[in-house]
Design an enzyme around this catalytic site. Structure first.
Site, PDB file in Angstrom:
ATOM      1  N   CYS A  27       6.180  -5.245   0.423  1.00 40.55           N
ATOM      2  CA  CYS A  27       6.311  -3.916  -0.160  1.00 40.55           C
ATOM      3  C   CYS A  27       6.234  -2.847   0.936  1.00 40.55           C
ATOM      4  O   CYS A  27       7.166  -2.676   1.705  1.00 40.55           O
ATOM      5  CB  CYS A  27       5.274  -3.714  -1.259  1.00 40.55           C
ATOM      6  SG  CYS A  27       5.649  -2.331  -2.365  1.00 40.55           S
ATOM      7  N   ILE A  87       5.898  -3.126  -7.463  1.00 45.64           N
ATOM      8  CA  ILE A  87       5.065  -1.944  -7.701  1.00 45.64           C
ATOM      9  C   ILE A  87       5.509  -0.844  -6.744  1.00 45.64           C
ATOM     10  O   ILE A  87       5.274  -0.942  -5.537  1.00 45.64           O
ATOM     11  CB  ILE A  87       3.566  -2.259  -7.485  1.00 45.64           C
ATOM     12  CG1 ILE A  87       3.120  -3.437  -8.360  1.00 45.64           C
ATOM     13  CG2 ILE A  87       2.715  -1.031  -7.774  1.00 45.64           C
ATOM     14  CD1 ILE A  87       1.718  -3.942  -8.049  1.00 45.64           C
ATOM     15  N   ARG A  88       6.172   0.184  -7.283  1.00 44.66           N
ATOM     16  CA  ARG A  88       6.722   1.261  -6.431  1.00 44.66           C
ATOM     17  C   ARG A  88       7.443   0.653  -5.238  1.00 44.66           C
ATOM     18  O   ARG A  88       7.227   1.037  -4.081  1.00 44.66           O
ATOM     19  CB  ARG A  88       5.616   2.215  -5.969  1.00 44.66           C
ATOM     20  CG  ARG A  88       5.058   3.066  -7.098  1.00 44.66           C
ATOM     21  CD  ARG A  88       4.041   4.070  -6.587  1.00 44.66           C
ATOM     22  NE  ARG A  88       2.890   3.404  -5.982  1.00 44.66           N
ATOM     23  CZ  ARG A  88       2.301   3.781  -4.856  1.00 44.66           C
ATOM     24  NH1 ARG A  88       2.760   4.812  -4.181  1.00 44.66           N
ATOM     25  NH2 ARG A  88       1.256   3.135  -4.405  1.00 44.66           N
ATOM     26  N   HIS A  99       5.119  -8.397  -4.359  1.00 44.34           N
ATOM     27  CA  HIS A  99       3.736  -8.713  -3.980  1.00 44.34           C
ATOM     28  C   HIS A  99       3.364 -10.163  -4.324  1.00 44.34           C
ATOM     29  O   HIS A  99       2.668 -10.399  -5.322  1.00 44.34           O
ATOM     30  CB  HIS A  99       2.777  -7.784  -4.718  1.00 44.34           C
ATOM     31  CG  HIS A  99       2.805  -6.360  -4.271  1.00 44.34           C
ATOM     32  ND1 HIS A  99       1.952  -5.854  -3.318  1.00 44.34           N
ATOM     33  CD2 HIS A  99       3.592  -5.328  -4.659  1.00 44.34           C
ATOM     34  CE1 HIS A  99       2.199  -4.563  -3.136  1.00 44.34           C
ATOM     35  NE2 HIS A  99       3.197  -4.222  -3.941  1.00 44.34           N
ATOM     36  N   ARG A 107      12.648   3.663   0.111  1.00 45.27           N
ATOM     37  CA  ARG A 107      11.297   3.714  -0.449  1.00 45.27           C
ATOM     38  C   ARG A 107      11.348   3.982  -1.956  1.00 45.27           C
ATOM     39  O   ARG A 107      12.233   4.671  -2.446  1.00 45.27           O
ATOM     40  CB  ARG A 107      10.490   4.847   0.197  1.00 45.27           C
ATOM     41  CG  ARG A 107      10.176   4.684   1.646  1.00 45.27           C
ATOM     42  CD  ARG A 107       9.522   5.945   2.212  1.00 45.27           C
ATOM     43  NE  ARG A 107       8.187   6.184   1.703  1.00 45.27           N
ATOM     44  CZ  ARG A 107       7.842   7.257   1.003  1.00 45.27           C
ATOM     45  NH1 ARG A 107       8.729   8.180   0.689  1.00 45.27           N
ATOM     46  NH2 ARG A 107       6.594   7.408   0.587  1.00 45.27           N
ATOM     47  N   GLY A 110       0.857  -1.174   0.000  1.00 40.84           N
ATOM     48  CA  GLY A 110       0.000   0.000   0.000  1.00 40.84           C
ATOM     49  C   GLY A 110       0.895   1.226   0.000  1.00 40.84           C
ATOM     50  O   GLY A 110       1.889   1.275  -0.724  1.00 40.84           O
ATOM     51  N   GLU A 111       0.594   2.179   0.838  1.00 45.24           N
ATOM     52  CA  GLU A 111       1.419   3.373   0.987  1.00 45.24           C
ATOM     53  C   GLU A 111       1.916   3.425   2.421  1.00 45.24           C
ATOM     54  O   GLU A 111       1.126   3.590   3.353  1.00 45.24           O
ATOM     55  CB  GLU A 111       0.607   4.629   0.642  1.00 45.24           C
ATOM     56  CG  GLU A 111       1.345   5.929   0.879  1.00 45.24           C
ATOM     57  CD  GLU A 111       2.734   5.940   0.273  1.00 45.24           C
ATOM     58  OE1 GLU A 111       3.709   6.091   1.031  1.00 45.24           O
ATOM     59  OE2 GLU A 111       2.841   5.786  -0.973  1.00 45.24           O
ATOM     60  N   SER A 112       3.221   3.264   2.602  1.00 38.54           N
ATOM     61  CA  SER A 112       3.765   3.134   3.951  1.00 38.54           C
ATOM     62  C   SER A 112       3.484   4.343   4.820  1.00 38.54           C
ATOM     63  O   SER A 112       3.194   4.206   6.017  1.00 38.54           O
ATOM     64  CB  SER A 112       5.273   2.871   3.892  1.00 38.54           C
ATOM     65  OG  SER A 112       5.957   3.934   3.239  1.00 38.54           O
ATOM     66  N   GLU A 169       1.129 -11.875  -3.093  1.00 36.02           N
ATOM     67  CA  GLU A 169      -0.308 -12.088  -2.900  1.00 36.02           C
ATOM     68  C   GLU A 169      -1.115 -11.894  -4.178  1.00 36.02           C
ATOM     69  O   GLU A 169      -2.295 -12.251  -4.207  1.00 36.02           O
ATOM     70  CB  GLU A 169      -0.842 -11.151  -1.804  1.00 36.02           C
ATOM     71  CG  GLU A 169      -0.915  -9.681  -2.156  1.00 36.02           C
ATOM     72  CD  GLU A 169       0.403  -8.933  -2.013  1.00 36.02           C
ATOM     73  OE1 GLU A 169       0.404  -7.706  -2.166  1.00 36.02           O
ATOM     74  OE2 GLU A 169       1.447  -9.584  -1.766  1.00 36.02           O
TER      75      GLU A 169
END
Length: 203
Positions: free
Chosen positions: A87, A145-146, A182, A116, A55-57, A184
């Site tokens: 991630c 992904i990022r 990822h 990051r 997600g976004e840390s 998952e």
């Protein structure tokens, strides 16, 4: 390793504040595990292990503090709760974050330095095959992904996978593990199976 969990086993939790927690819940359920979305400190007391999703840390950090979860998660990690971060989850487990936004905090526990968004923006996401000996001979198809990378590791940390250029993208330390990618979302459940085995052997 899939199979139904005995009724007396505690479920495995997935931190459900932000990010792709539903995908992790689905994988655990595919493996026959009882899985619960964790949103409150009280729920932390009734799980055998925890997954911190992508997600976004910085958002996970802010929401975990807002909902009173940050300190309980740090305490649970210190007490030996098995935790797997993917991630953004890896960033949240790192003791040190490079290029963090101002005021950003992590849960810590993994003696690593992570960077990051090491590969740039979401438009520069990519897939590659990784050798992960602990998961068998078949390569892992990893989706980045990022994604972060592990810039350095403490003496107790072991690399599970590296890119061709040597950058570390999967680690473990005691009951903690993290991946830059990822698993998952790829249909390959081996990392989750590896984590579940660790959870069940520690309880």
């Amino acid at each position: 390793m899939a199979g139904s969990s005995p009724v007396d086993q505690l479920p495995i939790g997935v931190l459900a504040l932000q990010g792709d927690f539903r995908e992790h819940l689905n994988v655990l359920q595919q493996l026959g595990e009882t899985a619960v979305a964790v949103k409150t400190p009280q729920q932390l007391e009734h799980i055998a292990g925890l997954i911190i999703p992508g997600g976004e840390s910085s958002v996970i950090d802010k929401l975990s503090r807002l909902y009173g979860l940050a300190e309980p998660i740090r305490s649970a990690i210190a007490a030996g709760l098995p935790v797997y971060g993917t991630c953004a989850g890896l960033i949240m487990l790192a003791d040190t974050i490079l290029d963090a936004i101002e005021g950003q905090q992590s849960f810590g526990g993994l003696d690593v330095v992570v960077r990051r968004n090491a590969f740039g923006s979401q438009t520069e996401s990519f897939e590659t095959s990784l050798s992960v000996p602990e998961l068998g001979d078949e390569p892992v198809n990893a989706v980045f992904i990022r994604a972060p990378v592990v810039e350095s590791m403490g003496p107790q940390v072991r690399a599970l996978a590296t890119l061709d250029d040597g950058r570390v993208v999967a680690v473990e330390q005691g009951r903690l593990m993290g991946t830059s990618f990822h698993p998952e979302i790829t249909g390959d459940t081996r990392f989750h199976e590896y984590f579940v085995a660790r959870v069940r052997s520690s309880n």
